[in-house]
Design an enzyme around this catalytic site. Structure first.
Site, PDB file in Angstrom:
ATOM      1  N   ASP A 278      -3.629  -6.411   5.104  1.00 43.00           N
ATOM      2  CA  ASP A 278      -4.596  -7.285   5.772  1.00 43.00           C
ATOM      3  C   ASP A 278      -4.421  -8.742   5.361  1.00 43.00           C
ATOM      4  OD1 ASP A 278      -5.812  -5.289   7.245  1.00 43.00           O
ATOM      5  OD2 ASP A 278      -7.117  -4.712   5.575  1.00 43.00           O
TER       6      ASP A 278
ATOM      7  N   PRO B 133      -1.873 -11.823  10.598  1.00 37.40           N
ATOM      8  CA  PRO B 133      -2.214 -11.636  12.019  1.00 37.40           C
ATOM      9  C   PRO B 133      -2.356 -10.156  12.308  1.00 37.40           C
ATOM     10  CG  PRO B 133       0.118 -12.161  11.760  1.00 37.40           C
ATOM     11  CD  PRO B 133      -0.511 -12.312  10.401  1.00 37.40           C
ATOM     12  N   ASP B 134      -3.259  -9.833  13.236  1.00 31.43           N
ATOM     13  CA  ASP B 134      -3.382  -8.436  13.651  1.00 31.43           C
ATOM     14  C   ASP B 134      -2.319  -8.198  14.732  1.00 31.43           C
ATOM     15  OD1 ASP B 134      -4.145  -5.996  14.897  1.00 31.43           O
ATOM     16  OD2 ASP B 134      -6.091  -6.188  13.909  1.00 31.43           O
ATOM     17  N   ILE B 135      -1.290  -7.473  14.368  1.00 29.96           N
ATOM     18  CA  ILE B 135      -0.124  -7.340  15.253  1.00 29.96           C
ATOM     19  C   ILE B 135      -0.495  -6.617  16.546  1.00 29.96           C
ATOM     20  CG2 ILE B 135       2.204  -6.369  15.455  1.00 29.96           C
ATOM     21  CD1 ILE B 135       2.376  -6.639  12.350  1.00 29.96           C
TER      22      ILE B 135
ATOM     23  N   LYS C  25      -9.980  -4.398  19.420  1.00 32.72           N
ATOM     24  CA  LYS C  25      -8.563  -4.769  19.530  1.00 32.72           C
ATOM     25  C   LYS C  25      -8.033  -4.592  20.958  1.00 32.72           C
ATOM     26  CE  LYS C  25      -7.561  -3.443  14.721  1.00 32.72           C
ATOM     27  NZ  LYS C  25      -6.470  -3.573  13.768  1.00 32.72           N
TER      28      LYS C  25
ATOM     29  N   ASN D  58       0.848  -1.199   0.000  1.00 33.62           N
ATOM     30  CA  ASN D  58       0.000   0.000   0.000  1.00 33.62           C
ATOM     31  C   ASN D  58       0.881   1.246   0.000  1.00 33.62           C
ATOM     32  OD1 ASN D  58       0.579   0.835   2.835  1.00 33.62           O
ATOM     33  ND2 ASN D  58      -0.300  -1.190   3.238  1.00 33.62           N
TER      34      ASN D  58
ATOM     35  N   LYS E 273       9.717 -16.748 -10.390  1.00 35.95           N
ATOM     36  CA  LYS E 273       8.796 -15.775 -10.962  1.00 35.95           C
ATOM     37  C   LYS E 273       7.619 -16.526 -11.607  1.00 35.95           C
ATOM     38  CE  LYS E 273       8.457 -12.085 -14.269  1.00 35.95           C
ATOM     39  NZ  LYS E 273       9.022 -11.441 -15.430  1.00 35.95           N
TER      40      LYS E 273
HETATM   41  O1  C5P Z   1      -7.897  -2.785  11.352  1.00 39.62           O
HETATM   42  P1  C5P Z   1      -7.062  -1.698  10.838  1.00 39.62           P
HETATM   43  O2  C5P Z   1      -6.001  -2.139   9.875  1.00 39.62           O
HETATM   44  O3  C5P Z   1      -7.756  -0.475  10.346  1.00 39.62           O
HETATM   45  O4  C5P Z   1      -6.325  -1.199  12.193  1.00 39.62           O
HETATM   46  C1  C5P Z   1      -5.363  -0.248  12.176  1.00 39.62           C
HETATM   47  C2  C5P Z   1      -4.457  -0.389  13.365  1.00 39.62           C
HETATM   48  O5  C5P Z   1      -4.116  -1.740  13.599  1.00 39.62           O
HETATM   49  C3  C5P Z   1      -3.150   0.318  13.133  1.00 39.62           C
HETATM   50  O6  C5P Z   1      -2.683   0.735  14.382  1.00 39.62           O
HETATM   51  C4  C5P Z   1      -2.287  -0.787  12.550  1.00 39.62           C
HETATM   52  O7  C5P Z   1      -0.904  -0.529  12.737  1.00 39.62           O
HETATM   53  C5  C5P Z   1      -2.745  -1.982  13.326  1.00 39.62           C
HETATM   54  N1  C5P Z   1      -2.672  -3.242  12.581  1.00 39.62           N
HETATM   55  C6  C5P Z   1      -1.779  -4.229  12.967  1.00 39.62           C
HETATM   56  N2  C5P Z   1      -1.761  -5.422  12.302  1.00 39.62           N
HETATM   57  C7  C5P Z   1      -2.581  -5.660  11.278  1.00 39.62           C
HETATM   58  C8  C5P Z   1      -3.497  -4.671  10.872  1.00 39.62           C
HETATM   59  C9  C5P Z   1      -3.509  -3.484  11.543  1.00 39.62           C
HETATM   60  O8  C5P Z   1      -1.002  -4.009  13.915  1.00 39.62           O
HETATM   61  N3  C5P Z   1      -2.531  -6.815  10.649  1.00 39.62           N
END
Ligand code: C5P
Length: 403
Positions: free
Chosen positions: A280, A308-310, A345, A211, A290
């Site tokens: 995401d 994973p959502d860090i 979160k 992105n 390739k």
């Molecule tokens: O859910 P969204 O991406 O909008 O959430 C944004 C927040 O979550 C930001 O602080 C981003 O750094 C964190 N984030 C993360 N890991 C992900 C997606 C988002 O830490 N996979």
């Protein structure tokens, strides 16, 4: 580097024997990189000649309100606007009385009235004059108005008296000026980890999903936290930005690598700030070679798996859980969505910004945000990301200290 580097200091000198010490003060301020311009009252010129300060400051000395030549070079209003700090040393009892009364009958008092800069005075007078109720009342008035009163010292005086009224030594005045310009150490002794920039999710050795995140906000936050006295680890996705001075940088590419680095940093930190725009999804498979174009395929589909959502992972910790801050970049229903994320979160604080505005958000230098926690929200007006970062760090430090 001294916090006085490049600071524009207007040194006002009023009549008093301590005026000779101000020659040394000019030298010391200059040594620390300050740009110094000197304004003398008529009384001061009875003690020391303007030429002394001119030679030491490297700038013409200003003495007259109505001197056409001086006004043509740098008019008094211009001079008043130029200054970041007006320091009057020595400040005589007479000068303090004039300042307290708001008089503007010479260049120095006019400048003080016309300037929005911080005003600091270093009183210097006979001990009886300093103790006089009139001077005490003037000091009180100036103090209430926000004037910094540096000194005086006590000791033996030029007139033979002993008591309070000696001007602070140049070294002590320089130290006061330095601490005025030094950013406050809101995070001294704290460890902060910040994620910043995008992640890149590889499809094959030459292609990836990513992105437009520039990393500006995260880098600015890391720099501001470092200036506030924290030990900072910056976990940076692929961006071409210089590492802020004094910050430990860990470069990562993909979300899984960012997660591992963030988890390691979170074990050791007090505050975790997730400013990265983590992808995401990532391709289910990364090809070692390739991927070749299939000539007979008009369509191609890509299997993606969720990353994973860090930040949520770190906020969900039971042990070693830092104060956890996230961002919510939204294009609509900004506050509603941000509040949802704060709760989902389990964050301590979320910084919401509207990325639909043209000059705000993702790749711009400016941003306007609303900071939300469980107790409410507060809006920060549009500002440069660097300035906003200072405000956010101050706010985060405040929340951490009161939790
Ligand atoms: O859910 P969204 O991406 O909008 O959430 C944004 C927040 O979550 C930001 O602080 C981003 O750094 C964190 N984030 C993360 N890991 C992900 C997606 C988002 O830490 N996979």
């Amino acid at each position: 580097m001294s916090s006085l580097a490049d600071k524009r200091i207007l040194l006002g000198i009023s009549g008093g024997i301590a005026a000779y010490k101000s020659a040394d003060l000019v030298r010391r301020l200059k040594e620390r990189g300050a740009d110094v311009r000197v304004v003398m009252t008529a009384g001061a010129q009875e003690f020391v000649r303007p030429m002394t300060y001119q030679a030491l400051s490297g700038n013409p000395v200003h003495t007259d309100l109505l001197d056409p030549a001086a006004e043509a070079a740098m008019g008094h209003i211009e001079l008043a606007k130029w200054a970041e700090l007006i320091l009057i040393a020595p400040a005589s009892a007479q000068l303090m009385a004039k300042l307290a009364a708001g008089m503007a009958d010479d260049l120095l008092t006019t400048l003080c009235l016309a300037s929005e800069a911080t005003l600091a005075i270093a009183p210097a007078m006979n001990q009886a004059m300093w103790r006089h109720p009139a001077t005490a009342a003037n000091t009180e008035t100036l103090h209430t108005r926000g004037t910094r009163i540096w000194g005086p010292d006590a000791g033996s005086q030029a007139c033979g008296d002993v008591g309070p009224g000696r001007m602070l030594e140049p070294d002590a005045l320089v130290a006061e000026a330095e601490s005025l310009f030094r950013p406050q150490q809101h995070l001294a002794g704290k460890r902060v980890a910040v994620t910043a920039g995008p992640t890149r999710e590889a499809l094959d050795p030459v292609r990836f999903l990513s992105n437009h995140s520039s990393g500006k906000m995260g880098f600015a936050l890391a720099a501001a936290a470092q200036r506030a006295g924290a030990e900072v680890t910056l976990i940076a996705g692929p961006v071409n930005r210089p590492t802020p001075p004094g910050v430990k940088r860990v470069d990562v590419i993909g979300a899984l690598e960012m997660r591992d680095a963030a988890e390691r940093a979170a074990d050791l930190c007090d505050i975790f700030i997730a400013a990265a725009a983590v992808a995401d999804f990532r391709p289910e498979k990364t090809s070692g070679q390739k991927i070749k174009k299939k000539e007979d395929h008009e369509r191609e589909s890509l299997a993606l798996v969720k990353n994973p959502d860090i930040v949520a992972g770190i906020a969900a910790r039971e042990k070693l859980r830092p104060f956890t801050v996230g961002f919510a970049a939204e294009t609509e229903k900004v506050l509603e969505h941000a509040r949802g994320k704060l709760a989902r979160k389990h964050l301590d604080l979320i910084i919401a910004n509207d990325v639909s505005a043209a000059d705000s958000g993702f790749d711009s230098d400016r941003n306007a945000v609303t900071v939300i926690d469980r107790s409410g929200s507060c809006e920060l007006p549009p500002a440069l990301k660097t300035e906003l970062a200072e405000q956010l760090i101050e706010l985060i430090a405040d929340r951490v200290s009161t939790q």
